[in-house]
Design an enzyme around this catalytic site. Structure first.
Site, short mmCIF file in Angstrom:
data_model
loop_
_atom_site.label_atom_id
_atom_site.label_comp_id
_atom_site.label_asym_id
_atom_site.label_seq_id
_atom_site.Cartn_x
_atom_site.Cartn_y
_atom_site.Cartn_z
N GLY A 46 -25.69 1.10 -73.13
CA GLY A 46 -24.28 0.79 -72.97
C GLY A 46 -23.53 2.00 -72.46
O GLY A 46 -24.00 3.14 -72.61
N GLN A 51 -16.38 7.22 -70.40
CA GLN A 51 -17.53 8.10 -70.24
C GLN A 51 -17.77 8.51 -68.79
O GLN A 51 -18.50 9.46 -68.54
CB GLN A 51 -18.80 7.44 -70.80
N CYS A 89 -25.71 8.77 -77.80
CA CYS A 89 -24.63 8.55 -76.86
C CYS A 89 -24.90 9.33 -75.58
O CYS A 89 -25.32 10.49 -75.64
CB CYS A 89 -23.32 9.02 -77.50
N LEU A 90 -24.65 8.71 -74.45
CA LEU A 90 -24.84 9.40 -73.17
C LEU A 90 -23.92 10.61 -73.05
O LEU A 90 -24.23 11.55 -72.32
CB LEU A 90 -24.60 8.44 -72.00
N HIS A 131 -20.20 0.49 -80.76
CA HIS A 131 -20.20 1.84 -80.21
C HIS A 131 -19.31 1.94 -78.98
O HIS A 131 -18.49 2.85 -78.85
CB HIS A 131 -21.65 2.23 -79.86
N GLU A 132 -19.44 0.96 -78.07
CA GLU A 132 -18.67 1.01 -76.82
C GLU A 132 -17.18 0.72 -77.06
O GLU A 132 -16.32 1.36 -76.44
CB GLU A 132 -19.26 0.07 -75.78
N HIS A 135 -15.64 3.83 -78.14
CA HIS A 135 -15.32 4.71 -77.00
C HIS A 135 -13.96 4.35 -76.40
O HIS A 135 -13.20 5.23 -76.02
CB HIS A 135 -16.38 4.59 -75.90
#
Length: 182
Positions: A46, A51, A89-90, A131-132, A135
């Site tokens: 995701g 991000q 996380c990226l 999670h997204e 963000h």
């Protein structure tokens, strides 16, 4: 392919609440493509628009063959069951920590054409959705950790090779203030 740099921990865009999308236009479709291509290139499940430096409420996902995107997403928790498991996380590369999330959620939003979408997520997909959406609210998964785990994660972040590197320079947001290309 439209891969763009992923913003790393410390970039202020990751701590800002993203704005609602108001224009379902070509620029939004390009953003969804950029998110999807970047997520796949980085090996994520995701990715949210902040991000990649865009402060709009959009995320893309690809979890066990279930893939797509949500614009202006919301979710509601279904039931009381929770899951405690590894999360990464990226924007915090190569680091993971055990994080508590709801086991099942129902997400609602729109696709890039403005059509309503409902997504029933369980397990890893539910974790990804939560999670997204975090963000999009300026919340990182490390904020969900208990105090000891958060301190340890911060220690690891400070020691990470990538920490403190300069964020990419963005001269102009091609998506405009509210997602338009005006």
């Amino acid at each position: 392919m439209s891969v763009v740099p992923v913003r790393l921990f410390g970039d202020p865009v990751l701590r800002s609440r993203a704005a609602e999308v108001v224009d379902f236009d070509r620029e939004l479709r390009r953003l969804v493509t950029n998110l999807t291509d970047t997520m796949h290139e980085q090996g994520g499940v995701g990715i949210a628009a902040p991000q990649i430096g865009v402060g709009l409420r959009v995320f893309a996902y690809d979890v066990h063959g279930t893939s797509g995107h949500l614009v202006n997403p919301t979710f509601e928790v279904v039931g009381d069951e929770e899951q405690f498991g590894p999360e990464g996380c990226l924007s915090i590369p190569e680091l993971r920590a055990e994080c508590l999330r709801a086991m099942q959620v129902i997400a609602r939003g729109f696709n890039m054409h403005g059509e309503p979408v409902t997504l029933d997520g369980e397990g890893l997909l539910a974790r990804c959705i939560q999670h997204e959406v975090d963000h999009l609210d300026g919340v990182l998964f490390i904020d969900r950790l208990d105090a000891a785990a958060r301190r340890e994660m911060m220690r690891q972040i400070r020691e990470a090779e990538w920490f403190g590197t300069e964020p990419p320079v963005v001269k102009a947001n091609p998506f405009g203030l509210h997602g338009t290309g005006r």
